[in-house]
Design an enzyme around this catalytic site. Sequence first.
Site, PDB file in Angstrom:
ATOM      1  N   GLU A 380      -0.657  -0.139  -9.424  1.00 46.36           N
ATOM      2  CA  GLU A 380      -0.051   1.107  -9.685  1.00 46.36           C
ATOM      3  C   GLU A 380       0.266   1.636 -11.329  1.00 46.36           C
ATOM      4  O   GLU A 380      -0.289   2.815 -11.699  1.00 46.36           O
ATOM      5  CB  GLU A 380       1.343   1.180  -9.004  1.00 46.36           C
ATOM      6  CG  GLU A 380       1.172   1.099  -7.538  1.00 46.36           C
ATOM      7  CD  GLU A 380       0.429   2.188  -6.694  1.00 46.36           C
ATOM      8  OE1 GLU A 380       0.145   3.231  -7.181  1.00 46.36           O
ATOM      9  OE2 GLU A 380      -0.399   1.720  -5.656  1.00 46.36           O
ATOM     10  N   HIS A 511      -4.071   5.823   4.792  1.00 45.29           N
ATOM     11  CA  HIS A 511      -5.055   7.003   4.253  1.00 45.29           C
ATOM     12  C   HIS A 511      -5.502   7.991   5.143  1.00 45.29           C
ATOM     13  O   HIS A 511      -6.230   9.082   4.985  1.00 45.29           O
ATOM     14  CB  HIS A 511      -5.971   6.388   3.248  1.00 45.29           C
ATOM     15  CG  HIS A 511      -5.611   5.488   2.484  1.00 45.29           C
ATOM     16  ND1 HIS A 511      -4.749   4.291   2.746  1.00 45.29           N
ATOM     17  CD2 HIS A 511      -5.406   5.654   0.921  1.00 45.29           C
ATOM     18  CE1 HIS A 511      -4.157   3.753   1.585  1.00 45.29           C
ATOM     19  NE2 HIS A 511      -4.662   4.318   0.655  1.00 45.29           N
ATOM     20  N   ARG A 520     -13.062   4.936  -2.582  1.00 43.47           N
ATOM     21  CA  ARG A 520     -12.681   4.626  -3.865  1.00 43.47           C
ATOM     22  C   ARG A 520     -12.444   3.060  -4.033  1.00 43.47           C
ATOM     23  O   ARG A 520     -12.467   2.468  -4.775  1.00 43.47           O
ATOM     24  CB  ARG A 520     -11.286   5.520  -4.241  1.00 43.47           C
ATOM     25  CG  ARG A 520     -10.341   5.391  -3.407  1.00 43.47           C
ATOM     26  CD  ARG A 520      -9.309   6.236  -3.665  1.00 43.47           C
ATOM     27  NE  ARG A 520      -9.650   7.606  -3.287  1.00 43.47           N
ATOM     28  CZ  ARG A 520      -8.486   8.838  -3.565  1.00 43.47           C
ATOM     29  NH1 ARG A 520      -7.547   8.425  -4.014  1.00 43.47           N
ATOM     30  NH2 ARG A 520      -9.136   9.998  -3.465  1.00 43.47           N
TER      31      ARG A 520
HETATM   32  C1  KAW Z   1      -5.320  -2.414  -2.716  1.00 44.67           C
HETATM   33  C2  KAW Z   1      -5.463  -1.904  -3.930  1.00 44.67           C
HETATM   34  C3  KAW Z   1      -5.195  -2.727  -4.808  1.00 44.67           C
HETATM   35  C4  KAW Z   1      -4.653  -3.983  -4.814  1.00 44.67           C
HETATM   36  C5  KAW Z   1      -4.336  -4.643  -3.325  1.00 44.67           C
HETATM   37  C6  KAW Z   1      -4.817  -3.733  -2.448  1.00 44.67           C
HETATM   38  N1  KAW Z   1      -4.795  -4.063  -1.031  1.00 44.67           N
HETATM   39  C7  KAW Z   1      -5.387  -2.823  -0.373  1.00 44.67           C
HETATM   40  C8  KAW Z   1      -5.640  -1.892  -1.454  1.00 44.67           C
HETATM   41  C9  KAW Z   1      -6.025  -0.512  -0.943  1.00 44.67           C
HETATM   42  C10 KAW Z   1      -5.131   0.517  -0.605  1.00 44.67           C
HETATM   43  C11 KAW Z   1      -4.461   0.148   0.700  1.00 44.67           C
HETATM   44  O1  KAW Z   1      -3.292  -0.227   0.620  1.00 44.67           O
HETATM   45  O2  KAW Z   1      -4.987   0.200   1.697  1.00 44.67           O
HETATM   46  N2  KAW Z   1      -4.077   0.690  -1.875  1.00 44.67           N
HETATM   47  C12 KAW Z   1      -3.420   1.670  -1.782  1.00 44.67           C
HETATM   48  O3  KAW Z   1      -3.158   2.609  -0.751  1.00 44.67           O
HETATM   49  C13 KAW Z   1      -2.462   1.403  -2.858  1.00 44.67           C
HETATM   50  C14 KAW Z   1      -1.798   3.092  -3.117  1.00 44.67           C
HETATM   51  C15 KAW Z   1      -2.607   3.982  -4.217  1.00 44.67           C
HETATM   52  O4  KAW Z   1      -2.410   3.592  -5.610  1.00 44.67           O
HETATM   53  O5  KAW Z   1      -3.879   3.636  -4.288  1.00 44.67           O
HETATM   54  C16 KAW Z   1      -2.315   5.444  -3.906  1.00 44.67           C
HETATM   55  C17 KAW Z   1      -2.480   5.793  -2.689  1.00 44.67           C
HETATM   56  C18 KAW Z   1      -2.385   7.526  -2.419  1.00 44.67           C
HETATM   57  C19 KAW Z   1      -3.062   8.468  -2.829  1.00 44.67           C
HETATM   58  C20 KAW Z   1      -2.705   9.771  -2.756  1.00 44.67           C
HETATM   59  C21 KAW Z   1      -1.550   9.956  -2.179  1.00 44.67           C
HETATM   60  C22 KAW Z   1      -0.536   9.323  -2.192  1.00 44.67           C
HETATM   61  C23 KAW Z   1      -1.000   7.662  -2.106  1.00 44.67           C
HETATM   62  N3  KAW Z   1      -2.974   6.075  -5.017  1.00 44.67           N
HETATM   63  C24 KAW Z   1      -2.287   6.987  -6.042  1.00 44.67           C
HETATM   64  O6  KAW Z   1      -1.189   6.760  -5.981  1.00 44.67           O
HETATM   65  C25 KAW Z   1      -3.466   7.544  -7.213  1.00 44.67           C
HETATM   66  C26 KAW Z   1      -2.844   7.535  -8.307  1.00 44.67           C
HETATM   67  C27 KAW Z   1      -3.764   8.458  -8.916  1.00 44.67           C
HETATM   68  C28 KAW Z   1      -4.940   8.653  -8.470  1.00 44.67           C
HETATM   69  C29 KAW Z   1      -5.589   8.295  -7.608  1.00 44.67           C
HETATM   70  C30 KAW Z   1      -4.701   7.862  -6.628  1.00 44.67           C
HETATM   71 ZN    ZN Z   2      -4.226   3.181  -6.224  1.00 46.13          ZN
END
Ligand code: KAW
Ligand code: ZN
Length: 886
Positions: A380, A511, A520
């Site tokens: 993050e 998601h 992504r």
């Molecule tokens: C993952 C990633 C890194 C490390 C360990 C991991 N384990 C699994 C994952 C992939 C994924 C998951 O949990 O399935 N990870 C996330 O969802 C972390 C959340 C996020 O930082 O990617 C977040 C998701 C999100 C997107 C849009 C709205 C709300 C939440 N993305 C962002 O906050 C974000 C910020 C800036 C640009 C693009 C996305």
């Molecule tokens: Zn992320």
Amino acid sequence: MEWRVAAIISLWLIAGAYSFPSVSDSFENDLESQARLFLAEYDRQSSEKCFNAANANWNYATDIRDETEKIKLQKSLENSKFQKEAWKNITIQFKTRENFQDPVLVRTFKKIAIIGTSASALPEERLKEFKQLQNTMSKIYSTAKTCAYEDVTECNLSLDPDLTKIMKESRDEQQLRHAWKEWHDKVGVPIRQYYKPYVDFSNEIAKTNNFSDAGAFWLREYESETFKEEIEQLWQTLKPFYQQMHAYVRAKLRDTYGDQFTEDGLIPAHLLGNMWAQSWENIYSLVVPFPEKTSIDVTEQMKQQGYTPLKMFQVSDEFFTSLGLIPMPPEFWKESLLEKPNDREVVCHASAWDFCNRKDFRIKQCTVVTTEDLITVHHEMGHVQYYLQYKDQPLIFRRGANPGFHEAVGDTLALSVITPKHLKEIGLLDDSTPIDDYETSINFLLSMALEKIAFLPFGYLIDKYRWDIFDGTVEPSNYNAHWWKLRREYQGIKPPVERSEENFDAGAKYHVPADVEYLRYFVSKVIQFQFHRSLCLEAGQYDPEDPRKPLHNCDIYRSKAAGSKLAAGLAMGSSRPWPEAMKVMTGQDKMDASAIREYFKPLEDWLILQNAKLAQPPGWQKSTNDLESEAHSYLVELDQLSSQKCYESSVAEWAYATDINDENEKVKLELSLDSAKFSKEISQNVTATFPLWREFKDPDLVRKLKKITILGAARLPDDQFKKYAQLETDMTKHYSTTTICSFKYKETCNLSLEPELTKIMRESRNEEELRHVWTEWHDKSGGPIKQTYKKFVEISNQAAKLNDFNDTGALWLNSYESETFKDDVEELWQTLKPLYQQIHAYVRAKLRNVYGDQFSDDGLIPAHLLDIVVNAEELCLASFLKFEFK
Ligand code: KAW
Ligand code: ZN
């Protein structure tokens, strides 16, 4: 320049509620500078709308209530309305924008035009409906509660932290199964009804933007026509490694849970330490290669040292700044939500926020003190670092070079943070722990692979799944079946309990209801290793030539050189296509799996050896359903190919039959050999690819496959088949070319069966002539082929046996597809025999009138008096030789 700006501002074009500078006639020749002014104003107003929407969204996500939801919706609609006006203005004022000299302007307008259209694609009311629908789905996900395994009346367990903890820590199969089922039922099922309308809305928006569907609309962000193919290529490169991991983990899980769960080679989804089986680091203790050696799970250390979520973020911030990157600003520390509050509902799924004012950046995360969350914290923080790096770009370029880049920043740094070397440095591993030996490296690499490699197929399949839904390949009636088809095919996992089309298990992954593209993360997993490799080289921490400096040991801590290289790429935002940003950061302009492969190379080698020792073949069985649909597609393809082959052989046979000569014979024989080889190949293919085809459910499919696998003579070895075909040709040729001498004119010896002999047999009533013709014909046509026929029978029986029939007769009978066919024919004959005998008696009586009684003393009619020279042998052979595929 000042007066110009003033002139433009005084000519605001009032369109709807928002005003933009309008284009004045006098500046027509300087459209580009007017465009710049327009964009400056657009940027200002757009940032304000964006701030309002982000703020309202934050207030909702950190306090889910009807009131906050209402305001969030309102602000989001206001933003959309603004974008729509902006887009209208652009289309009116800058019709020629694609031909601007300045490429930055062209790129800017291209991006605004897409965003603008997406917001304006739907009329306001419909847009509202769509946003409400999205919100309904996300809210179900974020507020779902489940019941406890120990006490089913206790029903206030949330995903974070309760279920996540159970999935991570429990080794009780029943309890895991219960948690898995609860979550998938309580979230997936209620979301299901909203998904089809959501798909329709999303597609409608994509289409108004001139994309074929929402999947294509998502892919636009990667700015490559071949992106899907490139991803598939990457997956194919990494798949063998994943399969080795899978085989190893499966074997280890058998030690814990027994083999009954994995007989088909698939791993049940609830045993992998994670609700979605997406990454497997939580079962590290079950699969650790060298238990007596060091492992990098520092959860206990963190707890002992009194780590808090805040401390974890501080540690992360310190790492970023050690590289010379930008520290989190005061607003970040003041406003972020780093722990789950217990007085209200929040969206616990982690996220990083840009409030579009170059000032406010926040993280919202229900952080728990674990190694896993330490990684997520860095993840993050990487998003926010990206925000900080590109904050001086115009709003439209304040995005990742592509979505995968945004996901990769924090992970890249975490690759250094998590090395045993670094953990020692920050006091999370005891200084005296030996870490440089082979076993410790393998332990470490396995724990990393459980997170990174295990994730790959999951990272790919979520969007593969949604692409198939968006483009209509998968109907709503198949939503869940298709999900499990992909889960099985790509991940090699299966549901722990029976699923049906009531369920919507994809909806139980954040998601999907939250409408966040997922490819992504796959992209990120690959490119973060490219970034890591490049930064490590820059930091002098990695040397491909030096075995003491392997990639997986590299820690870029405190390397300003690495930091500035990274920053240079990040600061570009999305102002240039991603290959350019990648070039800045890595020197490469393509995604490439070599870095991730290199990083894990020692582990991959170890796994291959280990699996061989454990006799664990990598891979798993496919389901009958999947195989059936594969078989269907195979047959469709085959049909085309076979038709072509069939046509070619028919042409050759025809040419020969209408002009018997050596050349035609040669071609015919060659083609028939070719055909036989082809049939054999197909049949072998079918039995190899679908060994259990007889158990397929679709009877039509089984019938087709059955016909393909019965080959007749084609099953003979090639040289035998050649002999067979030659014998057959020799016999038919002999038959077709036999001539005899005339009865009346002894020297005339070129009478053929057709028309001369047939005519004589039909018309002559001269017994002697008839007898001559009959005898000559039989002696000359039949006599010489007796030996050939004997050989032919042998070889053709041999072919029948190869097809599992007793003899050629049985093989022939097979095409009537009846066990009783012989008896049935016998019965027919018995029924018709009396009639035949009547006719026989009558004809015999009449023939006596013509030829006298001496010919039929015994009641038998001499054959030469009956015009039956032509027999059916030729026809039989022809049909016997035909290969049918359908
Ligand atoms: C993952 C990633 C890194 C490390 C360990 C991991 N384990 C699994 C994952 C992939 C994924 C998951 O949990 O399935 N990870 C996330 O969802 C972390 C959340 C996020 O930082 O990617 C977040 C998701 C999100 C997107 C849009 C709205 C709300 C939440 N993305 C962002 O906050 C974000 C910020 C800036 C640009 C693009 C996305
Ligand atoms: Zn992320």
